[in-house]
Design a protein around this motif. Structure first.
Motif, PDB file in Angstrom:
ATOM      1  N   CYS A   1     -38.349 -55.103 -30.465  1.00  0.00           N
ATOM      2  CA  CYS A   1     -37.942 -53.524 -30.370  1.00  0.00           C
ATOM      3  C   CYS A   1     -38.258 -52.712 -29.432  1.00  0.00           C
ATOM      4  O   CYS A   1     -37.499 -51.709 -29.140  1.00  0.00           O
ATOM      5  CB  CYS A   1     -39.288 -52.995 -31.574  1.00  0.00           C
ATOM      6  N   ARG A   2     -38.941 -53.148 -28.328  1.00  0.00           N
ATOM      7  CA  ARG A   2     -39.452 -52.231 -27.360  1.00  0.00           C
ATOM      8  C   ARG A   2     -38.562 -53.054 -26.234  1.00  0.00           C
ATOM      9  O   ARG A   2     -37.581 -51.212 -25.638  1.00  0.00           O
ATOM     10  CB  ARG A   2     -40.698 -53.057 -26.396  1.00  0.00           C
ATOM     11  N   ARG A   3     -37.340 -54.019 -26.443  1.00  0.00           N
ATOM     12  CA  ARG A   3     -36.398 -53.731 -25.915  1.00  0.00           C
ATOM     13  C   ARG A   3     -35.166 -52.771 -26.174  1.00  0.00           C
ATOM     14  O   ARG A   3     -34.454 -52.361 -25.535  1.00  0.00           O
ATOM     15  CB  ARG A   3     -35.656 -55.378 -25.365  1.00  0.00           C
ATOM     16  N   LEU A   4     -35.249 -52.419 -27.450  1.00  0.00           N
ATOM     17  CA  LEU A   4     -34.365 -51.590 -28.013  1.00  0.00           C
ATOM     18  C   LEU A   4     -34.800 -50.189 -27.659  1.00  0.00           C
ATOM     19  O   LEU A   4     -33.394 -49.683 -27.047  1.00  0.00           O
ATOM     20  CB  LEU A   4     -34.084 -52.035 -28.856  1.00  0.00           C
TER      21      LEU A   4
ATOM     22  N   VAL B   1     -38.434 -43.729 -29.096  1.00  0.00           N
ATOM     23  CA  VAL B   1     -38.693 -43.971 -29.553  1.00  0.00           C
ATOM     24  C   VAL B   1     -38.242 -44.743 -31.112  1.00  0.00           C
ATOM     25  O   VAL B   1     -37.652 -44.041 -32.065  1.00  0.00           O
ATOM     26  CB  VAL B   1     -39.985 -43.223 -30.228  1.00  0.00           C
ATOM     27  N   LEU B   2     -38.737 -45.962 -31.898  1.00  0.00           N
ATOM     28  CA  LEU B   2     -37.619 -46.802 -32.941  1.00  0.00           C
ATOM     29  C   LEU B   2     -39.206 -46.211 -33.909  1.00  0.00           C
ATOM     30  O   LEU B   2     -40.545 -46.611 -32.990  1.00  0.00           O
ATOM     31  CB  LEU B   2     -37.782 -48.044 -32.626  1.00  0.00           C
TER      32      LEU B   2
ATOM     33  N   GLY C   1     -42.944 -44.774 -41.145  1.00  0.00           N
ATOM     34  CA  GLY C   1     -43.674 -44.133 -40.181  1.00  0.00           C
ATOM     35  C   GLY C   1     -44.619 -45.288 -38.746  1.00  0.00           C
ATOM     36  O   GLY C   1     -44.665 -44.721 -38.372  1.00  0.00           O
ATOM     37  N   GLU C   2     -44.086 -46.583 -39.020  1.00  0.00           N
ATOM     38  CA  GLU C   2     -44.588 -47.363 -38.517  1.00  0.00           C
ATOM     39  C   GLU C   2     -44.215 -47.250 -36.499  1.00  0.00           C
ATOM     40  O   GLU C   2     -42.852 -47.439 -37.326  1.00  0.00           O
ATOM     41  CB  GLU C   2     -44.766 -48.683 -39.123  1.00  0.00           C
ATOM     42  N   LEU C   3     -44.528 -47.266 -36.110  1.00  0.00           N
ATOM     43  CA  LEU C   3     -44.416 -47.544 -34.765  1.00  0.00           C
ATOM     44  C   LEU C   3     -43.864 -48.741 -34.345  1.00  0.00           C
ATOM     45  O   LEU C   3     -43.962 -49.736 -34.665  1.00  0.00           O
ATOM     46  CB  LEU C   3     -45.825 -47.124 -33.734  1.00  0.00           C
ATOM     47  N   LEU C   4     -42.702 -49.242 -34.101  1.00  0.00           N
ATOM     48  CA  LEU C   4     -42.124 -50.360 -33.372  1.00  0.00           C
ATOM     49  C   LEU C   4     -41.147 -50.355 -32.512  1.00  0.00           C
ATOM     50  O   LEU C   4     -41.997 -52.120 -31.905  1.00  0.00           O
ATOM     51  CB  LEU C   4     -40.741 -50.469 -34.328  1.00  0.00           C
TER      52      LEU C   4
ATOM     53  N   GLU D   1     -51.471 -38.792 -29.454  1.00  0.00           N
ATOM     54  CA  GLU D   1     -52.411 -39.542 -29.823  1.00  0.00           C
ATOM     55  C   GLU D   1     -51.786 -41.063 -29.495  1.00  0.00           C
ATOM     56  O   GLU D   1     -53.018 -42.256 -29.775  1.00  0.00           O
ATOM     57  CB  GLU D   1     -53.325 -39.466 -30.956  1.00  0.00           C
ATOM     58  N   VAL D   2     -50.760 -41.245 -29.927  1.00  0.00           N
ATOM     59  CA  VAL D   2     -49.831 -42.653 -30.453  1.00  0.00           C
ATOM     60  C   VAL D   2     -49.891 -43.620 -29.789  1.00  0.00           C
ATOM     61  O   VAL D   2     -49.269 -42.714 -28.562  1.00  0.00           O
ATOM     62  CB  VAL D   2     -49.249 -42.398 -31.823  1.00  0.00           C
ATOM     63  N   GLN D   3     -50.603 -44.765 -29.889  1.00  0.00           N
ATOM     64  CA  GLN D   3     -50.702 -45.794 -28.615  1.00  0.00           C
ATOM     65  C   GLN D   3     -49.005 -46.726 -28.526  1.00  0.00           C
ATOM     66  O   GLN D   3     -49.550 -46.603 -29.331  1.00  0.00           O
ATOM     67  CB  GLN D   3     -51.984 -45.688 -28.222  1.00  0.00           C
ATOM     68  N   ASP D   4     -48.428 -47.247 -27.671  1.00  0.00           N
ATOM     69  CA  ASP D   4     -47.450 -48.034 -27.635  1.00  0.00           C
ATOM     70  C   ASP D   4     -48.529 -49.115 -27.756  1.00  0.00           C
ATOM     71  O   ASP D   4     -48.802 -49.511 -26.384  1.00  0.00           O
ATOM     72  CB  ASP D   4     -46.843 -47.987 -26.646  1.00  0.00           C
ATOM     73  N   GLU D   5     -48.327 -49.970 -29.003  1.00  0.00           N
ATOM     74  CA  GLU D   5     -49.263 -50.818 -28.856  1.00  0.00           C
ATOM     75  C   GLU D   5     -48.129 -52.353 -28.988  1.00  0.00           C
ATOM     76  O   GLU D   5     -48.167 -53.539 -29.401  1.00  0.00           O
ATOM     77  CB  GLU D   5     -49.314 -51.152 -30.164  1.00  0.00           C
ATOM     78  N   THR D   6     -46.611 -51.861 -28.670  1.00  0.00           N
ATOM     79  CA  THR D   6     -45.979 -52.430 -28.522  1.00  0.00           C
ATOM     80  C   THR D   6     -45.590 -53.853 -27.610  1.00  0.00           C
ATOM     81  O   THR D   6     -45.278 -54.847 -27.217  1.00  0.00           O
ATOM     82  CB  THR D   6     -44.064 -52.169 -28.640  1.00  0.00           C
TER      83      THR D   6
END
Length: 372
Positions: free
Chosen positions: A318-321, A342-343, A348-351, A367-372
Motif C-alpha cells: 500500500c505504501r508503494r501504491l 493517502v490510501l 477509514g483505516e490508513l493503508l 495528527e495521524v502518523q504514517d504507520e505503514t
C-alpha cells in the motif's frame, strides 16, 4: 440509429421567460408561450404557467424542462417577480427569493453576498428587457424563486462551493443540452477556484464522499477539499492551470490504485485495473504465485487487502501504491505540481501514504502518523 436526445432550457432561461411574460402581460399582449433567443442564438419557445399579482410585483411561473438531461430541477416551478423601481434610469437589481442561494465564499463568478444568479441568466434577462423596452437602463427589481431549491441544493455541490440557502440560477446560454461528460467535468472546476480564493495554495483531491468524510475525520481542512468524481486527470490539469502548488490525493484504495496504474479517468466501465495493479506490486514485493492468484480471484479491493494482510505485505504494497500514484500524477502534469497520496479503507483505516502526503498533512496539523 439512436434517437436524438432532446434539449431543454436552463433555470436561467426559465427566469428570463418569466420576465418576458410579465412585461408582455403589462403591455396587454399574449404571454402564454414566450419566444426567447438564447445567448448562442438558439430560438426557444417556453410555455408560461401563470402570471399573477404578488407583494413583490407581477410574478410569472415557468416549469423547468430539462429535455433528456438528468437534471434534478426538471419539472420544478421557477417563479420570477418583476417590480418597476422609481426613476427614469437605472439598472436591473437581482434578488434571491425562496430556494435561491446566496454566495458566501469568493472565487465564483458572482461576488460574495450576491444572490447566486450567474452572469449568463443575468445577461439573458437584460437582453429580454432591452428587446421589449428598447432600452438597457430600465430600473427593475427581479426576484427569482425556486421553492423546491432548498431541498434540492443538498444534492449539488453548492454547500461545498459556499452557496447557502438554495440552488444557483445557472446556464451559459439558456439552452440545456443533455449533459455531456465535458459539461459535468467543467461543473467540478469551480471548487478549485473557491479553495484558491480561500487562500489555499495546496489542495486535497477526494474522488467522492467516502474520501471526504474520512479526511474530515482526520481534521483536514474542508475548505481545501475538491471532489473530482472519476475525472482525476482533468481536475489535476485544471489545478495546475490555476497555479496550485501541491495536491494531496486522498481516498479509498479502490479508486486511487487506478492512478498508480496510470489511469486518470477512473470510471469502472472505462478502466478497472485494481486487482491487477495490486497483484503486480505484491509480486514485486515477493508474494508467491499462489498469493498472486488469490489476489486476482478477489471480488473487491477490500478482499484483496485481506490477502495482502495474510501474507504480511499490506503495509509494503500500500505504501508503494501511494508512492506510485503520486509519481504518475506528477508525471501526468509534467512535474508542474507536487503530489502526495493517502490510501484508506472503507472504514477509514490508513493503508498507505507517501512522504509528500505526510509532509502536507503535518502542515495542516495532521495528527495521524504514517504507520505503514
Amino acid at each position: 440509429m439512436a434517437d436524438e436526445l432532446r434539449s431543454g432550457y436552463t433555470t436561467g432561461a426559465c427566469a428570463a421567460a418569466g420576465v418576458k411574460a410579465v412585461l408582455l402581460y403589462e403591455a396587454g399582449l399574449e404571454w402564454e408561450n414566450v419566444e426567447l433567443t438564447a445567448l448562442d442564438g438558439t430560438k426557444l419557445i417556453i410555455p408560461v404557467q401563470a402570471v399573477r399579482e404578488t407583494a413583490r410585483g407581477l410574478e410569472a411561473e415557468v416549469i423547468k424542462f430539462s429535455g433528456d438531461d438528468p437534471d434534478i430541477t426538471n419539472g420544478v416551478s421557477v417563479f420570477t417577480a418583476v417590480r418597476h423601481l422609481p426613476g427614469e434610469q437605472g439598472e436591473i437589481i437581482f434578488k434571491a427569493g425562496e430556494g435561491i442561494g446566496r454566495v458566501t465564499k469568493p472565487g465564483l463568478s458572482v461576488a460574495v453576498g450576491e444572490p447566486s444568479i450567474n452572469p449568463g441568466p443575468r445577461q439573458l434577462i437584460r437582453q429580454v428587457v432591452a428587446e421589449l423596452s428598447g432600452r438597457e437602463d430600465l430600473p427593475l427589481e427581479v426576484t427569482i424563486s425556486i421553492p423546491a431549491g432548498v431541498e434540492l441544493a443538498r444534492q449539488t455541490l453548492n454547500p461545498v462551493l459556499g452557496v447557502e440557502g438554495g440552488l444557483s440560477v445557472i446556464g451559459t446560454t439558456g439552452v440545456l443540452r443533455p449533459m455531456s461528460e465535458e459539461g459535468f467535468k467543467n461543473s467540478l472546476v469551480p471548487q478549485i477556484d473557491v479553495a484558491r480564493a480561500a487562500g489555499f495554495a495546496d489542495l486535497i483531491f477526494v474522488p467522492g464522499k467516502i474520501g471526504e468524510r474520512i479526511a474530515l475525520r482526520w481534521q483536514l481542512p474542508q475548505e481545501a477539499m475538491v471532489q473530482t468524481s472519476n475525472f482525476i486527470g482533468f481536475m489535476l490539469e485544471a489545478a495546475a492551470k490555476r497555479d496550485v502548488k501541491r495536491i494531496m490525493l486522498f481516498g479509498h484504495i479502490g479508486k486511487l490504485v487506478k492512478v498508480a496504474a496510470g489511469v486518470f479517468y477512473t470510471h469502472n466501465r472505462i478502466a478497472d485495473a485494481r486487482l491487477e495493479t495490486m497483484s503486480a506490486y505484491a509480486a514485486a514485493a515477493g508474494m508467491s504465485t499462489q498469493g498472486v492468484q488469490q489476489l486476482l480471484a478477489s471480488n473487491t479491493t477490500e478482499d484483496a487487502l485481506a490477502v495482502l494482510t495474510a501474507y504480511n505485505l499490506r503495509q509494503t504494497v500500500c505504501r508503494r501504491l501511494a508512492q506510485q500514484a503520486s509519481m504518475r500524477a506528477e508525471r501526468y502534469l509534467f512535474q508542474k505540481v507536487q503530489v502526495g497520496t493517502v490510501l484508506v479503507s472503507l472504514t477509514g483505516e490508513l493503508l498507505g501514504m507517501d512522504d509528500m502526503a505526510a509532509q502536507m498533512g503535518r502542515a495542516w496539523g495532521w495528527e495521524v502518523q504514517d504507520e505503514t
